[in-house]
Write a protein that holds these residues in place. Structure first.
Motif, mmCIF file in Angstrom:
data_model
loop_
_atom_site.group_PDB
_atom_site.id
_atom_site.type_symbol
_atom_site.label_atom_id
_atom_site.label_comp_id
_atom_site.label_asym_id
_atom_site.label_seq_id
_atom_site.Cartn_x
_atom_site.Cartn_y
_atom_site.Cartn_z
ATOM 1 N N ALA A 8 0.811 -1.219 0.000
ATOM 2 C CA ALA A 8 0.000 0.000 0.000
ATOM 3 C C ALA A 8 0.841 1.265 0.000
ATOM 4 O O ALA A 8 0.324 2.370 -0.145
ATOM 5 C CB ALA A 8 -0.930 0.014 1.211
ATOM 6 N N ASP A 14 -1.900 8.270 -2.199
ATOM 7 C CA ASP A 14 -1.564 8.333 -3.623
ATOM 8 C C ASP A 14 -0.183 7.758 -3.935
ATOM 9 O O ASP A 14 0.296 7.851 -5.062
ATOM 10 C CB ASP A 14 -1.659 9.767 -4.145
ATOM 11 C CG ASP A 14 -0.733 10.739 -3.433
ATOM 12 O OD1 ASP A 14 -0.103 10.345 -2.427
ATOM 13 O OD2 ASP A 14 -0.634 11.898 -3.891
ATOM 14 N N ILE A 16 0.364 4.465 -3.526
ATOM 15 C CA ILE A 16 0.169 3.108 -3.997
ATOM 16 C C ILE A 16 0.476 3.099 -5.494
ATOM 17 O O ILE A 16 0.290 4.103 -6.188
ATOM 18 C CB ILE A 16 -1.269 2.609 -3.731
ATOM 19 C CG1 ILE A 16 -1.373 1.097 -3.968
ATOM 20 C CG2 ILE A 16 -2.284 3.371 -4.565
ATOM 21 C CD1 ILE A 16 -2.704 0.507 -3.529
ATOM 22 N N ALA A 21 -3.419 -0.149 -7.249
ATOM 23 C CA ALA A 21 -4.758 0.449 -7.216
ATOM 24 C C ALA A 21 -5.718 -0.301 -8.132
ATOM 25 O O ALA A 21 -6.878 -0.536 -7.781
ATOM 26 C CB ALA A 21 -4.673 1.921 -7.608
ATOM 27 N N ARG A 22 -5.242 -0.681 -9.307
ATOM 28 C CA ARG A 22 -6.094 -1.411 -10.253
ATOM 29 C C ARG A 22 -6.466 -2.788 -9.713
ATOM 30 O O ARG A 22 -7.603 -3.245 -9.873
ATOM 31 C CB ARG A 22 -5.389 -1.540 -11.597
ATOM 32 C CG ARG A 22 -5.322 -0.231 -12.386
ATOM 33 C CD ARG A 22 -4.502 -0.401 -13.654
ATOM 34 N NE ARG A 22 -4.497 0.832 -14.442
ATOM 35 C CZ ARG A 22 -3.711 1.030 -15.497
ATOM 36 N NH1 ARG A 22 -2.857 0.082 -15.883
ATOM 37 N NH2 ARG A 22 -3.767 2.174 -16.158
ATOM 38 N N LEU A 24 -6.588 -3.645 -6.523
ATOM 39 C CA LEU A 24 -7.495 -3.412 -5.403
ATOM 40 C C LEU A 24 -8.918 -3.185 -5.894
ATOM 41 O O LEU A 24 -9.889 -3.690 -5.319
ATOM 42 C CB LEU A 24 -6.996 -2.209 -4.593
ATOM 43 C CG LEU A 24 -7.660 -1.894 -3.263
ATOM 44 C CD1 LEU A 24 -7.562 -3.075 -2.311
ATOM 45 C CD2 LEU A 24 -7.023 -0.655 -2.641
ATOM 46 N N ALA A 25 -9.046 -2.445 -6.991
ATOM 47 C CA ALA A 25 -10.371 -2.117 -7.535
ATOM 48 C C ALA A 25 -11.076 -3.322 -8.139
ATOM 49 O O ALA A 25 -12.291 -3.265 -8.405
ATOM 50 C CB ALA A 25 -10.234 -1.024 -8.591
ATOM 51 N N LEU A 41 -7.463 4.632 1.035
ATOM 52 C CA LEU A 41 -7.199 3.605 0.023
ATOM 53 C C LEU A 41 -8.378 2.664 -0.171
ATOM 54 O O LEU A 41 -8.567 2.102 -1.248
ATOM 55 C CB LEU A 41 -5.965 2.794 0.411
ATOM 56 C CG LEU A 41 -4.624 3.300 -0.080
ATOM 57 C CD1 LEU A 41 -3.514 2.348 0.329
ATOM 58 C CD2 LEU A 41 -4.631 3.486 -1.596
ATOM 59 N N GLU A 44 -10.760 2.735 -3.122
ATOM 60 C CA GLU A 44 -10.432 2.084 -4.395
ATOM 61 C C GLU A 44 -11.151 0.750 -4.554
ATOM 62 O O GLU A 44 -11.259 0.229 -5.666
ATOM 63 C CB GLU A 44 -8.918 1.860 -4.493
ATOM 64 C CG GLU A 44 -8.064 3.110 -4.413
ATOM 65 C CD GLU A 44 -8.164 3.966 -5.667
ATOM 66 O OE1 GLU A 44 -8.599 3.436 -6.720
ATOM 67 O OE2 GLU A 44 -7.818 5.154 -5.596
ATOM 68 N N CYS A 45 -11.633 0.187 -3.463
ATOM 69 C CA CYS A 45 -12.305 -1.107 -3.516
ATOM 70 C C CYS A 45 -13.682 -0.968 -4.168
ATOM 71 O O CYS A 45 -14.294 0.110 -4.121
ATOM 72 C CB CYS A 45 -12.483 -1.670 -2.108
ATOM 73 S SG CYS A 45 -10.933 -1.996 -1.237
#
Length: 249
Positions: A8, A14, A16, A21-22, A24-25, A41, A44-45
């Protein structure tokens, strides 16, 4: 389905990586260290993601969550502070996933020592001054250091020492490094690196312990000791030297 161990970063949401991030999403379940990972963070989920704070869970409970999510058909984000490659306790989790046949991947993150160096505006390796960085910690009651990795031994190298998880033991750090580095050796402590409450302390081995105690720093800090922290007069690197032949490999 896959478990993703995601770095993380050191604290700022910002920091990460784009890949982190992608990933996590795209995960339906996220296990995160609530005391260390910034809450921002979690935005982002996916909106319907199951979020599990692992701050009060032991290793068996964490493993059970990872395995259950996998068996329910979810990709799982296991969000760790910093970078998984150092002082992250991911090895014991991966070992257990290997035992039960759950696949996993590791997504690197920005380590705390890199954020600390950025806060100090310092390159940790300097030509002719120091080209070695040692990442370490000190022995505590919970986990002893392997033979030969105590500070007194590592200090004989004269290399830049970067200590994690040691702020509350700063007196011991100074005591063990003084014979090898000298009282005038540059030292710095960066607490909460990259966060809004970041604190940067600069000094020498002679005064850094008193600065740390006066500031009340006891956790989430990186200690650095070494001559490269104060290097001003040094030779330029060969990489960009006008004398370098840029027409050969």
């Amino acid at each position: 389905m896959t478990v993703y161990f995601i770095g993380a970063g050191p604290g700022a949401a910002d920091l990460i990586t784009v890949r982190g991030a992608r990933t996590l999403a795209a995960c339906g379940v996220c296990l995160y260290a609530g005391s260390l990972v910034p809450r921002e963070l979690l935005a982002e989920c996916p909106d319907d993601a199951r979020l599990v704070d692992t701050a009060q869970l032991d290793i068996e409970q964490i493993t059970a969550e990872l395995v259950a999510a996998h068996r329910d058909g979810h990709d799982v984000a296991r969000l760790h502070s910093g970078d998984p490659s150092v002082f992250s306790a991911v090895n014991e989790q991966m070992r257990r996933l290997d035992e039960v046949g759950v696949p996993y991947e590791v997504v690197p993150g920005v380590p705390a020592f890199a954020a600390a160096a950025a806060a100090l505006k310092r390159e940790l390796t300097v030509p002719t001054v120091g080209q070695t960085v040692i990442l370490t910690r000190i022995a505590q009651r919970a986990t002893a250091m392997p033979e030969g990795e105590d500070l007194a031994t590592l200090g004989r190298s004269g290399a830049l020492i970067v200590l994690h998880l040691a702020a509350r033991y700063v007196d011991r750090v100074v005591e063990e490094l003084l014979p090898h580095y000298g009282a005038d050796c540059p030292a710095a402590v960066v607490a909460m690196a990259s966060r809004p409450d970041e604190l940067v302390l600069r000094g020498t081995l002679e005064d850094i312990a008193e600065q740390v105690k006066a500031a009340g720093v006891i956790r989430t800090a990186v200690i650095m000791v070494g001559r490269t922290l104060g290097a001003e007069q040094f030779r330029d690197s060969h990489l960009y030297s006008p004398a370098r032949d840029r027409h050969t490999c």
